[in-house]
Each structure stands twice: as structure tokens, then as C-alpha cells.
Write an enzyme that holds these catalytic residues in place. Structure first.
Site, short mmCIF file in Angstrom:
data_model
loop_
_atom_site.label_atom_id
_atom_site.label_comp_id
_atom_site.label_asym_id
_atom_site.label_seq_id
_atom_site.Cartn_x
_atom_site.Cartn_y
_atom_site.Cartn_z
N SER A 189 -4.26 0.02 2.65
CA SER A 189 -3.18 1.02 2.53
C SER A 189 -3.80 1.86 1.61
O SER A 189 -4.30 2.94 1.79
CB SER A 189 -2.12 -0.09 1.44
OG SER A 189 -1.21 0.39 0.82
N ASP A 284 6.09 -1.65 8.68
CA ASP A 284 5.64 -1.42 7.93
C ASP A 284 6.16 0.19 7.40
O ASP A 284 6.23 0.67 8.80
CB ASP A 284 4.29 -1.33 7.74
CG ASP A 284 2.91 -0.35 6.65
OD1 ASP A 284 3.10 -0.49 5.86
OD2 ASP A 284 2.11 -1.08 6.86
N HIS A 314 2.91 -4.45 6.07
CA HIS A 314 2.47 -4.65 4.91
C HIS A 314 1.87 -5.20 3.99
O HIS A 314 2.41 -6.40 3.40
CB HIS A 314 2.77 -3.24 4.41
CG HIS A 314 2.25 -2.61 3.71
ND1 HIS A 314 1.56 -0.97 3.50
CD2 HIS A 314 1.64 -2.38 2.21
CE1 HIS A 314 0.92 -0.10 3.01
NE2 HIS A 314 0.77 -0.86 1.78
#
Length: 344
Positions: A189, A284, A314
Site C-alpha cells: 500500500s 481493492d 487490500h
């Protein structure tokens, strides 16, 4: 392990059909991608939680830490850790954690790793189990970095810490049994964002490039409106609203979102960047931009290994303790790194 954790782990081992019935009775499916039942149950149980954007940042930081601790997996057998600090760019000290596997291979480069969290949440515990998987499978050392967080430390504090940690890793890799004068970067991320930025920044400044870049569901472009930002805008465990809130905390007012120290996906010329492993999650908001960045790197002649895990959301690297798909994906990704390193 607490009694609550024992009960939670037992529930996650129930048959998939029963888990789905416990989580609303209908499988979660977007774009033909069906979310894993264990993760659907987590999402269902948290459906009434207030949005992060309605809470104070300190409350969110504490709550995320507590929630992830409930779901954390243990360290991999044979991996030892050491906590210490390294010098930061602003006379600060950066906490780090070194993971070393038994039977370490002295040919495997040091991996400098940055946790997820939008630049606002997370710490060394966020990716603790995952970093141990990387060290165990690759037989190389991993240096996890606890960079400064916003809003207490606005941009560029976080990315500055991460660049400083990478350059420290290059200088000190040999002390930890890895090849001297080199290091790799990786993260999930926001950590993937940092890793992509560092790869580009080292090239721009004619400094030693990372040996490779490991980008897991990376946030790489804060300008383009990819369709997944809308189609998966309300999915577990990241929503578009939360992403926007992260950026409000992370950035100063009126910041240029196309700045290469924020949006590496806006960089036009990608030739000559380090080999990349790019991993995206099917459920995601960031999946399209990660897939797109992988294609663009390939088109620029960069060696790329790319895989999307369609049943996972995610942040799945933090879910290996209860999600079979997440555990399997983490092991596969670590083996991708091992394979890439063997061919360098």
C-alpha cells in the site's frame, strides 16, 4: 494467545458456506471476483464501525493497532528479530526491526521494507508476521522501517525517513550478512508507494538503484481516476473515503498531487528502473493503478513479475493468521522474491 483470539481462529476454520451465512448469506462479488469467506466475515462484523474519516487521527491509529493485534499471525519458525534505531534525515531516530532467518544465504540482498497505512497508521507490528515470512522463504535479512506518520508529521517526513532508511541499508547491508553496497526495497500500500518512489528517486539522483522493488497493492497515482476507485470504493478493507482521508492527513494544504514524491505513476519515463514484483488485490480500489503500473513498467523494458489475487482485499499481508488465501498468497509472493533474487 487470548481466549478471544482462540475463539476467533476456531470460527475462521468453519466451512465456507457457513461463514457466508454468518456474513449476510450472499457471497461478495464484484467484477466476477468473489471475496474469500473468512474475509467477508471480517467485513460483515465491522460493517457498523464508524468511517475513519469521522474520527480523530489518534483514535484511528490506536484502533487499527488494536484490531490488527487481534488478527496477527506468529513469526515464522527460525526467524529472529532485533529492534534498534538508525539516524533519520531531520536529526530524528528511525525505529527499525531486523529479521534474520536461520541458514541465511549470504548472496541474498537486504530488503528494506515499509508497512502499509496511508502514511497515517501502522508500525513495526503491522507487517511483523509478513516480514518474517519474507526472511524465512528468501533466506535473506529484512529491515522493517517505522517511519514517521501524519498528521503528527506531514509530508515529506515519511518518505524522507524511508529514503534515509534505504540509503542506510545500502551502506550497512554487509554488517547483517548480506552483499555489501546494495539493498532492495519493498512495501505494501503506502509502503509500495514509497518503494516505487525510492526506485525512481535513486535513478533521478544517479544514486545506487535498489536491487529490486517489491510493490504490493501499491498506491502509485493520486491523479488518475481509475475505475476500481469507484467500483471497489466501498470494499473491505480500504474504501475511497478512507484513502481521501489519509491524503488529507498526510499532505500539506494545496499540494500538487502529481508530484513524483507522491505519485510515481505520473512519471512518464520508466526505462532503467529496477526489476519489479507487483502484486495487486482483486477487491481493492487500488487494483487498477497497480495493474496499470505493471504494464507500463513492462512496456518500458523493466523486468516485471505481476500477479493479482482476485479473492483477496487490500491489506491481505496482515491477514495470514486466519485467511487461508492470504497465507497462501504471502508464501507465493515470498517465493517470487526468492526466484527473482536467484536470477539477479
Amino acid at each position: 494467545m487470548s481466549l478471544q483470539q482462540i475463539i476467533t481462529k476456531f470460527i475462521f476454520k468453519l466451512p465456507d458456506g457457513l461463514l457466508v451465512r454468518m456474513a449476510g448469506g450472499k457471497r461478495v462479488e464484484v467484477r466476477g471476483r468473489v471475496l474469500e469467506p473468512q474475509l467477508q466475515l471480517v467485513a460483515w462484523n465491522g460493517r457498523n464501525a464508524p468511517p475513519m474519516s469521522t474520527l480523530e487521527p489518534e483514535v484511528v491509529q490506536a484502533a487499527v493497532k488494536e484490531q490488527l493485534a487481534m488478527l496477527e499471525a506468529p513469526l515464522e519458525p527460525g526467524v529472529t528479530t532485533e529492534n534498534f534505531t538508525i539516524p533519520g534525515p531531520d536529526r530524528n531516530e528511525i525505529p527499525v526491526r531486523l529479521y534474520k532467518p536461520s541458514g541465511q544465504d549470504s548472496s541474498v540482498p537486504l530488503l528494506v521494507y515499509y508497512h502499509m497505512g496511508g502514511g497515517v497508521v501502522g508500525d513495526l507490528e503491522t507487517c511483523n508476521a509478513w516480514c518474517s515470512i519474507l526472511a524465512s522463504v528468501t533466506k535473506g535479512p529484512v529491515l522493517s522501517v517505522d517511519y514517521r506518520l501524519a498528521p503528527q508529521h506531514k509530508f515529506p517526513a515519511g518518505i524522507d525517513d524511508c529514503i534515509a532508511a534505504y540509503e542506510w541499508g545500502v551502506r550497512n547491508a554487509g554488517k547483517y550478512g548480506a552483499p555489501e553496497g546494495m539493498a532492495a526495497v519493498g512495501g505494501d500500500s503506502m509502503g509500495g508507494n514509497f518503494s516505487a518512489i525510492i526506485s525512481q528517486e535513486m535513478q533521478r539522483e544517479h544514486k545506487p538503484l535498489p536491487v529490486y522493488q517489491l510493490l504490493i497493492y501499491p498506491a502509485v497515482d493520486m491523479v488518475e481516476e481509475f475505475p476500481s476507485r469507484t467500483e471497489f470504493g466501498e470494499t473491505f478493507s480500504l474504501s475511497t473515503d478512507t484513502m481521501n482521508w489519509f491524503m488529507e492527513q498526510y499532505l500539506p494544504d494545496d499540494f500538487d498531487m502529481s508530484d513524483p514524491l507522491l505519485s510515481p505513476g505520473q512519471t512518464a519515463e520508466l526505462e532503467g528502473l529496477p526489476p519489479a514484483i507487483i502484486i495487486t488485490a482483486g477487491h481493492d480500489p487500488l487494483c487498477d493503478e497497480g495493474d496499470d503500473y505493471a504494464k507500463r513498467l513492462k512496456s518500458a523494458g523493466v523486468k516485471v513479475t505481476h500477479k493479482r489475487y482476485d479473492t483477496l482485499p487490500h491489506a491481505f499481508t496482515a491477514f495470514s493468521g486466519f485467511s487461508p488465501g492470504s497465507r497462501k498468497a504471502c508464501l507465493e509472493i515470498a517465493n517470487m522474491v526468492k526466484d527473482l533474487v536467484s536470477k539477479l
